[in-house]
Write a protein that holds these residues in place. Structure first.
Motif, PDB file in Angstrom:
ATOM      1  N   LYS A  83      19.949 151.640 -51.845  1.00  0.00           N
ATOM      2  CA  LYS A  83      18.634 151.226 -51.342  1.00  0.00           C
ATOM      3  C   LYS A  83      18.783 150.581 -49.968  1.00  0.00           C
ATOM      4  N   PHE A  84      17.761 150.822 -49.137  1.00  0.00           N
ATOM      5  CA  PHE A  84      17.714 150.243 -47.788  1.00  0.00           C
ATOM      6  C   PHE A  84      16.665 149.146 -47.743  1.00  0.00           C
ATOM      7  N   PHE A  85      17.087 147.931 -47.475  1.00  0.00           N
ATOM      8  CA  PHE A  85      16.142 146.869 -47.168  1.00  0.00           C
ATOM      9  C   PHE A  85      16.220 146.642 -45.659  1.00  0.00           C
ATOM     10  N   VAL A  86      15.090 146.252 -45.062  1.00  0.00           N
ATOM     11  CA  VAL A  86      15.098 145.957 -43.631  1.00  0.00           C
ATOM     12  C   VAL A  86      15.144 144.449 -43.465  1.00  0.00           C
ATOM     13  N   ASP A 130       7.136 154.249 -42.696  1.00  0.00           N
ATOM     14  CA  ASP A 130       6.412 155.519 -42.587  1.00  0.00           C
ATOM     15  C   ASP A 130       7.341 156.715 -42.786  1.00  0.00           C
ATOM     16  N   LEU A 131       8.641 156.517 -42.522  1.00  0.00           N
ATOM     17  CA  LEU A 131       9.627 157.583 -42.709  1.00  0.00           C
ATOM     18  C   LEU A 131      10.282 157.541 -44.092  1.00  0.00           C
ATOM     19  N   GLY A 132       9.823 156.618 -44.933  1.00  0.00           N
ATOM     20  CA  GLY A 132      10.382 156.497 -46.283  1.00  0.00           C
ATOM     21  C   GLY A 132      11.750 155.849 -46.306  1.00  0.00           C
ATOM     22  N   MET A 133      12.084 155.093 -45.268  1.00  0.00           N
ATOM     23  CA  MET A 133      13.419 154.486 -45.165  1.00  0.00           C
ATOM     24  C   MET A 133      13.470 153.064 -45.721  1.00  0.00           C
ATOM     25  N   VAL A 134      12.359 152.560 -46.215  1.00  0.00           N
ATOM     26  CA  VAL A 134      12.330 151.145 -46.597  1.00  0.00           C
ATOM     27  C   VAL A 134      12.113 150.981 -48.110  1.00  0.00           C
ATOM     28  N   SER A 162      23.836 140.623 -43.659  1.00  0.00           N
ATOM     29  CA  SER A 162      24.520 140.352 -42.396  1.00  0.00           C
ATOM     30  C   SER A 162      25.261 141.609 -41.941  1.00  0.00           C
ATOM     31  N   ILE A 163      24.542 142.709 -42.003  1.00  0.00           N
ATOM     32  CA  ILE A 163      25.097 144.019 -41.617  1.00  0.00           C
ATOM     33  C   ILE A 163      24.924 144.176 -40.109  1.00  0.00           C
ATOM     34  N   ARG A 164      26.015 144.482 -39.423  1.00  0.00           N
ATOM     35  CA  ARG A 164      25.986 144.524 -37.959  1.00  0.00           C
ATOM     36  C   ARG A 164      26.198 145.915 -37.393  1.00  0.00           C
ATOM     37  N   SER A 165      26.714 146.844 -38.223  1.00  0.00           N
ATOM     38  CA  SER A 165      27.079 148.150 -37.650  1.00  0.00           C
ATOM     39  C   SER A 165      26.835 149.263 -38.658  1.00  0.00           C
ATOM     40  N   VAL A 166      26.817 150.479 -38.120  1.00  0.00           N
ATOM     41  CA  VAL A 166      26.675 151.672 -38.965  1.00  0.00           C
ATOM     42  C   VAL A 166      27.886 151.763 -39.901  1.00  0.00           C
ATOM     43  N   ASN A 167      29.067 151.432 -39.404  1.00  0.00           N
ATOM     44  CA  ASN A 167      30.267 151.480 -40.259  1.00  0.00           C
ATOM     45  C   ASN A 167      30.143 150.518 -41.445  1.00  0.00           C
ATOM     46  N   HIS A 168      29.531 149.358 -41.228  1.00  0.00           N
ATOM     47  CA  HIS A 168      29.303 148.442 -42.355  1.00  0.00           C
ATOM     48  C   HIS A 168      28.488 149.160 -43.440  1.00  0.00           C
ATOM     49  N   ILE A 184      21.716 147.683 -49.095  1.00  0.00           N
ATOM     50  CA  ILE A 184      22.126 147.032 -47.841  1.00  0.00           C
ATOM     51  C   ILE A 184      20.853 146.523 -47.185  1.00  0.00           C
ATOM     52  N   THR A 185      20.964 145.391 -46.520  1.00  0.00           N
ATOM     53  CA  THR A 185      19.848 144.971 -45.673  1.00  0.00           C
ATOM     54  C   THR A 185      20.360 144.880 -44.250  1.00  0.00           C
ATOM     55  N   ALA A 186      19.671 145.577 -43.354  1.00  0.00           N
ATOM     56  CA  ALA A 186      20.151 145.661 -41.975  1.00  0.00           C
ATOM     57  C   ALA A 186      18.982 145.571 -41.007  1.00  0.00           C
ATOM     58  N   PRO A 187      19.262 145.100 -39.788  1.00  0.00           N
ATOM     59  CA  PRO A 187      18.199 145.085 -38.777  1.00  0.00           C
ATOM     60  C   PRO A 187      17.748 146.524 -38.492  1.00  0.00           C
ATOM     61  N   PRO A 188      16.474 146.693 -38.087  1.00  0.00           N
ATOM     62  CA  PRO A 188      15.959 148.039 -37.827  1.00  0.00           C
ATOM     63  C   PRO A 188      16.847 148.830 -36.862  1.00  0.00           C
ATOM     64  N   ALA A 189      17.368 148.178 -35.821  1.00  0.00           N
ATOM     65  CA  ALA A 189      18.164 148.905 -34.820  1.00  0.00           C
ATOM     66  C   ALA A 189      19.434 149.499 -35.433  1.00  0.00           C
ATOM     67  N   VAL A 190      20.020 148.805 -36.389  1.00  0.00           N
ATOM     68  CA  VAL A 190      21.253 149.321 -37.014  1.00  0.00           C
ATOM     69  C   VAL A 190      20.913 150.522 -37.900  1.00  0.00           C
ATOM     70  N   ILE A 191      19.795 150.444 -38.613  1.00  0.00           N
ATOM     71  CA  ILE A 191      19.387 151.578 -39.462  1.00  0.00           C
ATOM     72  C   ILE A 191      19.111 152.797 -38.568  1.00  0.00           C
ATOM     73  N   LYS A 192      18.415 152.581 -37.462  1.00  0.00           N
ATOM     74  CA  LYS A 192      18.107 153.706 -36.559  1.00  0.00           C
ATOM     75  C   LYS A 192      19.375 154.268 -35.923  1.00  0.00           C
ATOM     76  N   ALA A 193      20.362 153.410 -35.664  1.00  0.00           N
ATOM     77  CA  ALA A 193      21.614 153.867 -35.040  1.00  0.00           C
ATOM     78  C   ALA A 193      22.394 154.813 -35.951  1.00  0.00           C
ATOM     79  N   MET A 194      22.065 154.836 -37.246  1.00  0.00           N
ATOM     80  CA  MET A 194      22.742 155.751 -38.170  1.00  0.00           C
ATOM     81  C   MET A 194      22.510 157.212 -37.779  1.00  0.00           C
ATOM     82  N   ALA A 195      21.445 157.472 -37.033  1.00  0.00           N
ATOM     83  CA  ALA A 195      21.129 158.856 -36.631  1.00  0.00           C
ATOM     84  C   ALA A 195      21.970 159.314 -35.442  1.00  0.00           C
ATOM     85  N   ASN A 196      22.641 158.380 -34.782  1.00  0.00           N
ATOM     86  CA  ASN A 196      23.339 158.727 -33.531  1.00  0.00           C
ATOM     87  C   ASN A 196      24.711 159.348 -33.765  1.00  0.00           C
TER      88      ASN A 196
END
Ligand code: E4P
Length: 217
Positions: free
Chosen positions: A2-5, A18-22, A164-170, A182-194
């Protein structure tokens, strides 16, 4: 998984939701400060948007006041998970809430021993802080692995909410180990697409497509 923001930024939550990521949201006093909003107001807005658990944190340090603050937060919406710190008073409040069937997230967990206590106190979630352990030359991911092993050894039902997730590798490490959430800041979740090869491949395809002189519509 599960993804928490991990934010109280309503617009950022909406974009991912809206993308079903939360699957849920976590907040803490620092995130409320960052939002510049009133805790009750912003938490109510988040709870109305997201159907999963929304963690709202108490700020008292004694169990009695934690319980009264937690009950006030729980009134905001049925999907509130009351967040308490992993102290003896926090565990006392956790047990009281859990006995009434309320969702509790025990936060600021930095050891496997603490995680065992959270499970014994009936926590719905325990939040080990991966990034803050790494910052202090400990191994945050190893802690997630240890808690997973211990919880599985005894069939503890408390969900491991890697925080306290800081990176995609985490995130991928937590997924490999079997963290429940996992709970991660929005920017880290979005970085998973890169991925650099995605960018390079797309650039080449578009270059070649241009040379065909064709159009799809
Ligand atoms: C989540 O519940 C925590 O409050 C959060 O993940 C802490 O993250 P930080 O260490 O980046 O502040």
């Amino acid at each position: 998984m599960k993804f928490f923001v991990d934010t109280a930024d309503v617009a950022a939550i909406r974009e991912l939701n809206d993308l079903g990521m939360v699957d849920g949201v976590t907040t803490n006093p620092s995130l409320i400060l960052k939002s510049g909003r009133d805790i009750i107001e912003v938490t109510r807005e988040i709870c109305a948007m997201v159907s999963g658990p929304v963690s709202a944190e108490v700020v008292a340090t004694d169990a009695r006041t934690m319980i009264s603050e937690g009950l006030a937060l729980a009134k905001i919406a049925p999907n509130i998970a009351i967040k308490v710190p992993l102290t003896w008073d926090g565990l006392t409040a956790c047990k009281a809430f859990a006995s009434e069937g309320r969702m509790v997230n025990v936060t600021l967990c930095f050891s496997a021993a603490q995680a065992i206590l959270a499970a014994k106190a009936g926590a719905s979630f325990v939040s080990p802080f991966v990034g803050r352990l790494d910052d202090n030359n400990h191994d945050g991911i190893q802690l997630i692995e240890d808690i997973r092993t211990i919880y599985d050894n005894y069939g503890f039902k408390t969900e491991i909410l890697a925080a306290s997730i800081r990176s995609v590798n985490h995130i991928t490490d937590c997924a490999r180990i079997g963290a429940d959430v996992i709970t991660a800041p929005p920017a880290v979740i979005k970085a998973m697409a890169n991925h650099v090869l995605t960018d390079r491949g797309l650039e080449q395809f578009l270059k070649d497509w241009g040379k065909t002189g064709q159009k799809i519509n």
